[in-house]
Design an enzyme around this catalytic site. Structure first.
Site, short mmCIF file in Angstrom:
data_model
loop_
_atom_site.label_atom_id
_atom_site.label_comp_id
_atom_site.label_asym_id
_atom_site.label_seq_id
_atom_site.Cartn_x
_atom_site.Cartn_y
_atom_site.Cartn_z
N SER A 132 59.82 102.84 33.56
CA SER A 132 60.08 103.12 32.14
C SER A 132 59.46 104.43 31.65
CB SER A 132 59.56 101.96 31.28
OG SER A 132 60.43 100.85 31.37
N LYS A 152 61.81 106.97 30.28
CA LYS A 152 62.28 106.97 28.88
C LYS A 152 61.86 108.22 28.11
CE LYS A 152 62.68 101.94 28.10
NZ LYS A 152 62.61 101.44 29.48
N TYR A 181 61.27 95.82 22.54
CA TYR A 181 61.47 96.72 23.68
C TYR A 181 62.79 96.41 24.38
CZ TYR A 181 59.90 99.49 27.71
OH TYR A 181 59.76 100.44 28.70
#
Length: 412
Positions: free
Chosen positions: A61, A64, A175
């Site tokens: 992640s 991101k 999330y």
């Protein structure tokens, strides 16, 4: 005495809890530089070699932040706006309904139309209603009932995240794969793959040559790929994802939410560019906007509930619940100083269970810590403690360096 990186990490290596780690930190002028490669990595053959700063890591992640920069570049180019309706570019988003529950018999999903369109700002701040199905019981049930994961099927963003919204756009926070959608939108407005755009507009300006989305096919990268070993022969990033590589196994294309591989020494170049606000990636005003709280009142309330809830320990990325937090463009945002640590408006997030990053403009420091947990029995408690050691001890090292600089200046 507080834990320090060298002692704590070497103890974890000696105990067989982690194989190694890469830690990189710097200030805006690159006067303070801390680069460490600790321990070893295991080759596919089973041979052990020393961990190196240019070893290729799975970002999970932490991808991101890179995808956020790509989307904001499209805003600067006039291809997108932060607050405009995305339906003409991504009609699939406009077609999504909001799942509020199931009928009494549990068979029929209760759906309602969205009250407002999804915007890029919502995608970048996890306030769009697009939520990971494993973080929402209703979505998990819908997914299992109507779109169960297929073991051998690889799907693009539109198909992988085709399930309904978890809440009305802009009214809460959770999330999710909003950055995967943002990456796909970048592809549609630029006519390039996300990987191509990132290489041209993010990697090239920073002299980064060793980044690739899953699957990593370049042989020169595979030779340095930490997540290519006997426990992960397909290089799915299992150690980072707590032993589960399904996200990459089932992905087709470049996923802006989880799919990038890159050395830690290169990732810190991205952090440094934002810290220095050097104009190489984004205009100074755009970078300033990344460090602004972007959630409205309803979404902020939803975020606070999530941070205090069962998943909060993961969503707070090492920050105490008592600290005021919001969300910027690219990560969690502190809204107050933390004594001896993060300054107000520090932007931070991580990747999987073992990757952590932060950018603290107030204290002039940024850093990335990438831990390589030992497989197959990953000790999450040890990994979490080591991430905290990195986050805090790098501030102590920075403070000690500044004190030393001041003493040297006083002696001149």
């Amino acid at each position: 005495m507080a834990d320090n990186i060298e002692t704590s990490f070497h103890a974890a290596i000696d105990a067989g809890k982690i194989n190694g780690a890469v830690i990189c930190a710097t200030d805006a002028k690159s006067h303070f530089v801390y680069n460490k490669a600790l321990g070893e990595r295991i080759l596919l053959s089973g041979e052990k070699v020393s961990q190196q700063l240019d070893d290729v890591l799975y970002l999970a992640s932490a991808t991101k932040l890179i995808a956020t920069i790509a989307a904001l570049q499209c805003v600067e180019d006039g291809l997108l706006t932060l607050t405009g309706d995305l339906s003409s570019i991504a009609p699939e988003l406009a077609a999504k309904q909001v799942l509020t529950g199931f009928s009494d018999n549990g068979d029929t999903p209760l759906l309602e139309p969205p009250a407002r369109p999804i915007t890029l700002e919502m995608l970048l701040t996890h306030s769009s209603g697009i939520t990971y199905d494993f973080m929402n019981p209703h979505l998990a049930k819908w997914r299992q009932k109507f779109d169960p994961p297929q073991e051998t099927s690889r799907r693009p963003v539109e198909e992988a995240f085709s399930y309904p919204l978890g809440f009305q756009p802009g009214t809460s926070w959770m999330y999710g794969p909003g950055l995967d959608w943002a990456g796909r939108i970048v592809e549609r407005v630029t006519g390039r793959t996300l990987g191509e755009h990132m290489q041209h507009r993010i990697c090239n300006p920073l002299d980064i040559t060793d980044a690739q989305f899953h699957p990593v096919t370049r042989e020169d990268l595979r030779a340095r790929l930490v997540d290519l070993n006997p426990h992960d022969p397909d290089a799915l990033g299992r150690a980072v994802l707590n032993g589960n590589g399904d996200m990459n196994k089932r992905s087709k294309g470049d996923f802006g939410g989880h799919g990038l591989f890159m050395p830690g020494a290169d990732y810190v170049k991205v952090l440094h560019s934002l810290l220095a606000n050097d104009g190489k990636l984004l205009k100074p005003g755009t970078v300033d906007d990344m460090f602004r709280h972007h959630l409205g009142q309803e979404a902020s309330a939803g975020q606070q509930l999530a941070l205090a809830g069962p998943l909060g320990v993961f969503l707070r990325v090492g920050i105490d619940l008592e600290t005021q937090m919001g969300h910027g463009l690219g990560g969690l945002l502190t809204l107050q100083d933390v004594d001896g640590w993060y300054g107000e408006r520090t932007l931070t997030w991580g990747g999987g269970m073992s990757f952590a990053w932060f950018i603290d403009r107030k204290n002039d420091l940024c850093g990335v810590g990438a831990i390589q947990p030992a497989m197959p029995d990953i000790d999450l408690e040890v990994v979490a403690a080591l991430k905290q050691t990195f986050r805090h001890d790098i501030y102590r090292k920075h403070a000690a360096w500044r004190e030393q600089q001041q003493q040297q200046t006083a002696q001149v």
